[in-house]
Design a protein around this motif. Structure first.
Motif, PDB file in Angstrom:
ATOM      1  N   ASP A   1       0.808  -1.216   0.000  1.00 29.74           N
ATOM      2  CA  ASP A   1       0.000   0.000   0.000  1.00 29.74           C
ATOM      3  C   ASP A   1       0.842   1.268   0.000  1.00 29.74           C
ATOM      4  OD1 ASP A   1      -2.284  -1.582  -0.010  1.00 29.74           O
ATOM      5  OD2 ASP A   1      -2.673  -1.328   2.138  1.00 29.74           O
ATOM      6  N   VAL A   2       1.968   1.258   0.708  1.00 37.59           N
ATOM      7  CA  VAL A   2       2.832   2.439   0.765  1.00 37.59           C
ATOM      8  C   VAL A   2       3.366   2.772  -0.621  1.00 37.59           C
ATOM      9  CG1 VAL A   2       5.116   3.225   1.544  1.00 37.59           C
ATOM     10  CG2 VAL A   2       3.484   2.347   3.191  1.00 37.59           C
ATOM     11  N   LEU A   3       3.660   1.765  -1.411  1.00 36.75           N
ATOM     12  CA  LEU A   3       4.205   2.017  -2.746  1.00 36.75           C
ATOM     13  C   LEU A   3       3.236   2.828  -3.608  1.00 36.75           C
ATOM     14  CD1 LEU A   3       5.876  -1.432  -3.275  1.00 36.75           C
ATOM     15  CD2 LEU A   3       7.063   0.771  -3.121  1.00 36.75           C
ATOM     16  N   ALA A   4       1.954   2.689  -3.374  1.00 30.79           N
ATOM     17  CA  ALA A   4       0.961   3.442  -4.135  1.00 30.79           C
ATOM     18  C   ALA A   4       0.911   4.915  -3.721  1.00 30.79           C
ATOM     19  CB  ALA A   4      -0.417   2.808  -3.976  1.00 30.79           C
ATOM     20  N   THR A   5       1.648   5.299  -2.679  1.00 33.00           N
ATOM     21  CA  THR A   5       1.644   6.689  -2.223  1.00 33.00           C
ATOM     22  C   THR A   5       2.809   7.494  -2.782  1.00 33.00           C
ATOM     23  OG1 THR A   5       2.947   6.319  -0.192  1.00 33.00           O
ATOM     24  CG2 THR A   5       0.543   5.961  -0.058  1.00 33.00           C
ATOM     25  N   LEU A   6       3.617   6.907  -3.670  1.00 38.20           N
ATOM     26  CA  LEU A   6       4.729   7.655  -4.258  1.00 38.20           C
ATOM     27  C   LEU A   6       4.203   8.914  -4.926  1.00 38.20           C
ATOM     28  CD1 LEU A   6       6.826   4.786  -5.854  1.00 38.20           C
ATOM     29  CD2 LEU A   6       7.595   6.359  -4.065  1.00 38.20           C
ATOM     30  N   SER A   7       4.833  10.042  -4.620  1.00 39.76           N
ATOM     31  CA  SER A   7       4.398  11.334  -5.149  1.00 39.76           C
ATOM     32  C   SER A   7       5.464  12.374  -4.811  1.00 39.76           C
ATOM     33  CB  SER A   7       3.070  11.734  -4.500  1.00 39.76           C
ATOM     34  OG  SER A   7       3.266  11.950  -3.110  1.00 39.76           O
ATOM     35  N   ALA A   8       5.188  13.614  -5.171  1.00 38.19           N
ATOM     36  CA  ALA A   8       6.104  14.692  -4.790  1.00 38.19           C
ATOM     37  C   ALA A   8       6.196  14.819  -3.273  1.00 38.19           C
ATOM     38  CB  ALA A   8       5.636  16.005  -5.404  1.00 38.19           C
ATOM     39  N   GLN A   9       5.097  14.481  -2.553  1.00 37.34           N
ATOM     40  CA  GLN A   9       5.101  14.543  -1.090  1.00 37.34           C
ATOM     41  C   GLN A   9       5.765  13.315  -0.464  1.00 37.34           C
ATOM     42  OE1 GLN A   9       2.159  15.087  -2.939  1.00 37.34           O
ATOM     43  NE2 GLN A   9       2.655  17.263  -2.905  1.00 37.34           N
ATOM     44  N   ASN A  10       5.854  12.226  -1.198  1.00 35.92           N
ATOM     45  CA  ASN A  10       6.504  11.001  -0.736  1.00 35.92           C
ATOM     46  C   ASN A  10       7.434  10.523  -1.860  1.00 35.92           C
ATOM     47  OD1 ASN A  10       7.234   8.710   0.663  1.00 35.92           O
ATOM     48  ND2 ASN A  10       5.471   7.545  -0.020  1.00 35.92           N
ATOM     49  N   PRO A  11       8.633  11.135  -1.975  1.00 34.14           N
ATOM     50  CA  PRO A  11       9.480  10.922  -3.141  1.00 34.14           C
ATOM     51  C   PRO A  11      10.281   9.614  -3.190  1.00 34.14           C
ATOM     52  CG  PRO A  11      10.493  12.505  -1.662  1.00 34.14           C
ATOM     53  CD  PRO A  11       9.133  12.190  -1.091  1.00 34.14           C
ATOM     54  N   PHE A  12      10.177   8.770  -2.189  1.00 33.14           N
ATOM     55  CA  PHE A  12      10.818   7.455  -2.279  1.00 33.14           C
ATOM     56  C   PHE A  12      10.210   6.503  -1.260  1.00 33.14           C
ATOM     57  CE2 PHE A  12      13.328   9.303   1.141  1.00 33.14           C
ATOM     58  CZ  PHE A  12      13.520   8.230   2.004  1.00 33.14           C
ATOM     59  N   VAL A  13      10.377   5.218  -1.546  1.00 33.72           N
ATOM     60  CA  VAL A  13      10.049   4.152  -0.601  1.00 33.72           C
ATOM     61  C   VAL A  13      11.228   3.194  -0.641  1.00 33.72           C
ATOM     62  CG1 VAL A  13       8.521   2.212  -0.053  1.00 33.72           C
ATOM     63  CG2 VAL A  13       7.552   4.353  -0.933  1.00 33.72           C
ATOM     64  N   ALA A  14      11.700   2.767   0.520  1.00 31.89           N
ATOM     65  CA  ALA A  14      12.839   1.852   0.589  1.00 31.89           C
ATOM     66  C   ALA A  14      12.587   0.761   1.617  1.00 31.89           C
ATOM     67  CB  ALA A  14      14.118   2.615   0.950  1.00 31.89           C
ATOM     68  N   LEU A  15      13.004  -0.443   1.269  1.00 29.86           N
ATOM     69  CA  LEU A  15      13.098  -1.541   2.233  1.00 29.86           C
ATOM     70  C   LEU A  15      14.583  -1.744   2.470  1.00 29.86           C
ATOM     71  CD1 LEU A  15      10.486  -4.236   1.127  1.00 29.86           C
ATOM     72  CD2 LEU A  15      10.451  -2.792   3.172  1.00 29.86           C
ATOM     73  N   VAL A  16      14.987  -1.662   3.731  1.00 28.97           N
ATOM     74  CA  VAL A  16      16.408  -1.656   4.064  1.00 28.97           C
ATOM     75  C   VAL A  16      16.724  -2.763   5.055  1.00 28.97           C
ATOM     76  CG1 VAL A  16      18.292  -0.257   4.987  1.00 28.97           C
ATOM     77  CG2 VAL A  16      16.419   0.856   3.745  1.00 28.97           C
ATOM     78  N   ASN A  17      17.736  -3.539   4.727  1.00 21.52           N
ATOM     79  CA  ASN A  17      18.328  -4.501   5.651  1.00 21.52           C
ATOM     80  C   ASN A  17      19.745  -3.989   5.900  1.00 21.52           C
ATOM     81  OD1 ASN A  17      16.395  -6.887   5.959  1.00 21.52           O
ATOM     82  ND2 ASN A  17      16.360  -6.428   3.769  1.00 21.52           N
ATOM     83  N   PHE A  18      19.881  -3.169   6.936  1.00 22.35           N
ATOM     84  CA  PHE A  18      21.122  -2.445   7.172  1.00 22.35           C
ATOM     85  C   PHE A  18      22.324  -3.371   7.210  1.00 22.35           C
ATOM     86  CE2 PHE A  18      18.149   0.810   8.547  1.00 22.35           C
ATOM     87  CZ  PHE A  18      18.705   1.915   7.912  1.00 22.35           C
ATOM     88  N   GLY A  19      23.368  -2.914   6.502  1.00 21.09           N
ATOM     89  CA  GLY A  19      24.613  -3.666   6.447  1.00 21.09           C
ATOM     90  C   GLY A  19      24.590  -4.817   5.456  1.00 21.09           C
ATOM     91  N   ARG A  20      23.445  -5.039   4.783  1.00 15.19           N
ATOM     92  CA  ARG A  20      23.359  -6.170   3.847  1.00 15.19           C
ATOM     93  C   ARG A  20      22.900  -5.731   2.462  1.00 15.19           C
ATOM     94  NH1 ARG A  20      20.296 -10.385   7.661  1.00 15.19           N
ATOM     95  NH2 ARG A  20      19.021 -10.486   5.828  1.00 15.19           N
ATOM     96  N   HIS A  21      21.683  -5.210   2.336  1.00 15.13           N
ATOM     97  CA  HIS A  21      21.152  -4.828   1.039  1.00 15.13           C
ATOM     98  C   HIS A  21      19.897  -3.987   1.214  1.00 15.13           C
ATOM     99  CE1 HIS A  21      18.714  -8.375   1.994  1.00 15.13           C
ATOM    100  NE2 HIS A  21      19.811  -9.115   1.948  1.00 15.13           N
TER     101      HIS A  21
END
Length: 190
Positions: A121-141
């Motif tokens: 659902d968050v991916l559908a909110t991409l816009s000028a107000q939400n300029p990126f979405v990231a899934l992060v596994n710190f130190g790995r990928h």
């Protein structure tokens, strides 16, 4: 100005539509006084209890930090959390395979161990107000996307590709979160 989150128990994951309907129905009721549920005592911000539901009100300046705390406490208690400002529901499950994975958005939301429905659902909110979405596994990928659907993946070397539609972005993020790397083979990366 203030913003709200509502937490409550649901036996199974629910959709944004169900969460929104529940939130609106509860807000029409009157708050209850007396003994608050245990979770209400742990939640930051101003807490108002309704039958079976807890409303957390916070000021806009501390929204990101306070929201992250509410999401974490709700998850620890096995509770759903609905964010009416973003129209997003945080379910307890299903989760990805990476313990400690974080969801970051360009509008300031950070969620530890996000459920897969929330990621979708968050991916559908991409816009000028939400300029990126990231899934992060710190130190790995990590995997991230920006409007226009430029995907970036990093596991050692940063690679990029453009995808034509949101559904493909959502599929790639779901595969990444579940440990499936099929999205890497489907696209030409540079």
């Amino acid at each position: 100005m203030s913003v709200e989150l509502m937490v409550w128990d649901e036996p199974v994951p629910i959709s944004r539509d169900q969460a929104r309907a529940t939130y609106l129905a509860v807000k029409r009721d009157s708050p209850v006084t007396g003994e608050a549920p245990d979770v209400a005592k742990e939640l930051p911000g101003e807490v108002t209890t309704y039958p079976g539901h807890v409303l957390v009100t916070m000021d806009l300046d501390t929204m990101d930090e306070t929201s992250a705390q509410v999401f974490t406490i709700a998850r620890a208690h096995g509770l759903v959390c609905y964010d009416p400002q973003r129209d997003l529901v945080h379910n307890v499950a299903p989760l990805g395979v990476y313990e400690g994975m974080q969801l970051h958005t360009g509008d300031g939301m950070v969620v530890h161990d996000p459920d897969l429905g929330l990621v979708h659902d968050v991916l559908a909110t991409l816009s000028a107000q939400n300029p990126f979405v990231a899934l992060v596994n710190f130190g790995r990928h990590f995997l991230q996307v920006s409007p226009g659907y430029e995907l970036e993946y990093k596991e050692g070397t940063l690679i990029r590709t453009m995808v034509p539609e949101l559904a493909e972005v959502q599929a790639a993020f779901n595969e990444y979160a579940t440990g499936d790397r099929s999205f890497l083979a489907r696209h030409e990366w540079a």
